[in-house]
Design an enzyme around this catalytic site. Structure first.
Site, PDB file in Angstrom:
ATOM      1  N   GLY A  31       0.495  -1.634   0.133  1.00 50.69           N
ATOM      2  CA  GLY A  31      -0.108   0.334   0.033  1.00 50.69           C
ATOM      3  C   GLY A  31       1.043   1.216  -0.261  1.00 50.69           C
ATOM      4  N   ASN A  32      -0.035   2.103   0.290  1.00 48.45           N
ATOM      5  CA  ASN A  32       0.934   3.478   0.281  1.00 48.45           C
ATOM      6  C   ASN A  32       0.893   3.942  -1.259  1.00 48.45           C
ATOM      7  OD1 ASN A  32       1.139   6.049   1.828  1.00 48.45           O
ATOM      8  ND2 ASN A  32       3.653   5.337   2.283  1.00 48.45           N
ATOM      9  N   LEU A  33       0.236   3.574  -2.299  1.00 46.12           N
ATOM     10  CA  LEU A  33       1.169   3.501  -3.028  1.00 46.12           C
ATOM     11  C   LEU A  33       1.170   5.148  -4.210  1.00 46.12           C
ATOM     12  CD1 LEU A  33      -2.264   0.944  -5.052  1.00 46.12           C
ATOM     13  CD2 LEU A  33       0.223   0.440  -4.160  1.00 46.12           C
ATOM     14  N   HIS A  34       2.412   4.815  -5.275  1.00 48.37           N
ATOM     15  CA  HIS A  34       2.539   5.960  -5.904  1.00 48.37           C
ATOM     16  C   HIS A  34       2.955   5.660  -7.450  1.00 48.37           C
ATOM     17  CE1 HIS A  34       6.752   3.830  -5.201  1.00 48.37           C
ATOM     18  NE2 HIS A  34       6.683   4.033  -4.470  1.00 48.37           N
ATOM     19  N   ASP A  35       3.413   6.778  -8.316  1.00 45.48           N
ATOM     20  CA  ASP A  35       3.488   5.975  -9.410  1.00 45.48           C
ATOM     21  C   ASP A  35       4.648   5.184  -9.301  1.00 45.48           C
ATOM     22  OD1 ASP A  35       2.269   8.649  -9.803  1.00 45.48           O
ATOM     23  OD2 ASP A  35       3.519  10.400 -10.436  1.00 45.48           O
ATOM     24  N   HIS A  82       4.464   2.127  -7.950  1.00 46.00           N
ATOM     25  CA  HIS A  82       3.488   0.987  -7.991  1.00 46.00           C
ATOM     26  C   HIS A  82       2.471   0.873  -9.201  1.00 46.00           C
ATOM     27  CE1 HIS A  82       4.009   1.610  -3.134  1.00 46.00           C
ATOM     28  NE2 HIS A  82       4.453   0.382  -3.747  1.00 46.00           N
ATOM     29  N   GLN A 121       7.715  -9.137   7.492  1.00 44.95           N
ATOM     30  CA  GLN A 121       8.793  -8.495   7.263  1.00 44.95           C
ATOM     31  C   GLN A 121       9.422  -6.898   7.372  1.00 44.95           C
ATOM     32  OE1 GLN A 121       7.093  -7.856   3.709  1.00 44.95           O
ATOM     33  NE2 GLN A 121       8.049  -6.224   3.093  1.00 44.95           N
ATOM     34  N   LYS A 174      14.169  -1.510  -7.902  1.00 48.15           N
ATOM     35  CA  LYS A 174      14.464  -0.933  -6.780  1.00 48.15           C
ATOM     36  C   LYS A 174      15.156  -1.654  -5.351  1.00 48.15           C
ATOM     37  CE  LYS A 174      11.885   1.350  -3.777  1.00 48.15           C
ATOM     38  NZ  LYS A 174      13.350   1.430  -2.577  1.00 48.15           N
ATOM     39  N   SER A 189       7.977   4.718  -0.794  1.00 52.98           N
ATOM     40  CA  SER A 189       7.037   5.070  -0.120  1.00 52.98           C
ATOM     41  C   SER A 189       7.348   5.812   0.785  1.00 52.98           C
ATOM     42  CB  SER A 189       5.977   3.791   0.408  1.00 52.98           C
ATOM     43  OG  SER A 189       5.163   3.627  -0.467  1.00 52.98           O
TER      44      SER A 189
END
EC number: 6.3.2.1
Length: 283
Positions: free
Chosen positions: A31-35, A37, A61, A151, A188
């Protein structure tokens, strides 16, 4: 777009998709999605009939409880972004749904070597948590392909090995790093940066690129290259955590037989631990 929170409903939908002969792609996220993702989602859409995005902040994790507690939960905003991207199904289970008896006694999947070296050495248990949740998602969703960002280079290598070792019939797609215009890799964790730190943050990629330039120019004193890079990071306002130059295909130390190197950099900037990497062809 369908949002599913329970295993029985997910299994029901996956059975339906299988009966219809659909090609399914999975994009696992916390979650906490950005471009970045969204780039994974676009790649998945280009390769499959149906895209499933999982949103699950996996406690297994996180090696530090405070990191787990402060990780942003933005499910509503995430779903709005995914709906605009025309994702077919979002799987957003609770921790109880995934680990009904907690994480301590849960069966886990461990990938020897890759899970305890490099990033795994400084974050004990992290990669075991990653391989466990990803293998569980693979079993639940039964995707034809799964997309992961480059990444997290070591994570991608670990998942590829797990898939090969466990016999998962899944194509693993690595998607190139998406960067802001100033070079900062989208993450994120960038949300933890103050405005002033955000101005400093692109310096990480500049140091990374400087290392790459030296390798491409034929420099091979890796210890000296790494030492200088660490000094440069600290002078820019970072706290250098780990800098490695490894064989890109094995993640072992670079040898005379290595064809490609990967530069792996981790550094603290305030409360954010930023990571980045860059591949270099070795002449």
């Amino acid at each position: 777009m369908l949002i599913i929170e329970t295993l029985p409903l997910l299994r029901q939908q996956i059975r339906r998709l299988r009966m219809e002969g659909k090609r399914v792609a999975l994009v696992p996220t916390m979650g906490n999605l950005h471009d970045g993702h969204m780039k994974l989602v676009d790649e998945a859409k280009a390769r499959a009939d149906v895209v499933v995005v999982s949103i699950f902040v996996n406690p297994m994790q996180f090696d530090r409880p405070e990191d787990l507690a402060r990780y942003p939960r933005t499910l509503q905003e995430d779903c709005e972004k995914l709906n605009k991207r025309k994702v077919d199904l979002v799987f957003a289970p609770s921790v109880k749904e995934i680990y009904p008896n907690g994480t301590e006694t849960h069966t886990y999947v461990d990938v020897p070597g890759l899970s305890t070296m490099l990033e795994g050495a400084s974050r004990p248990g992290h990669f075991r948590g990653v391989s466990t949740i990803v293998s569980k998602l693979f079993n639940l969703v039964q995707p034809d392909i799964a997309c992961f960002g480059e990444k997290d280079f070591q994570q991608l290598a670990l998942i590829r090995k797990m898939v090969a070792d466990m016999g998962f019939d899944i194509e693993i797609v690595g998607v190139p790093i998406m960067r802001a215009k100033d070079g900062l890799a989208l993450s994120s964790r960038n949300g933890y940066l103050t405005a002033e730190q955000r101005k400093i943050a692109p310096g990480l990629y500049k140091v990374l690129s400087s290392i790459a330039d030296k390798l491409q120019a034929g420099e091979r004193d890796l210890d000296e290259i790494i030492a200088i890079a660490g000094q440069e990071l600290n002078e820019k306002g970072f706290r250098a955590d780990d800098i490695q130059i490894r064989d890109a295909d094995t993640l072992l130390e670079v040898s005379e037989n290595s064809k490609r190197a990967v530069i792996l950099v981790a550094a603290w900037l305030g409360d954010a631990r930023l990571i980045d990497n860059k591949m270099v062809e070795l002449a």
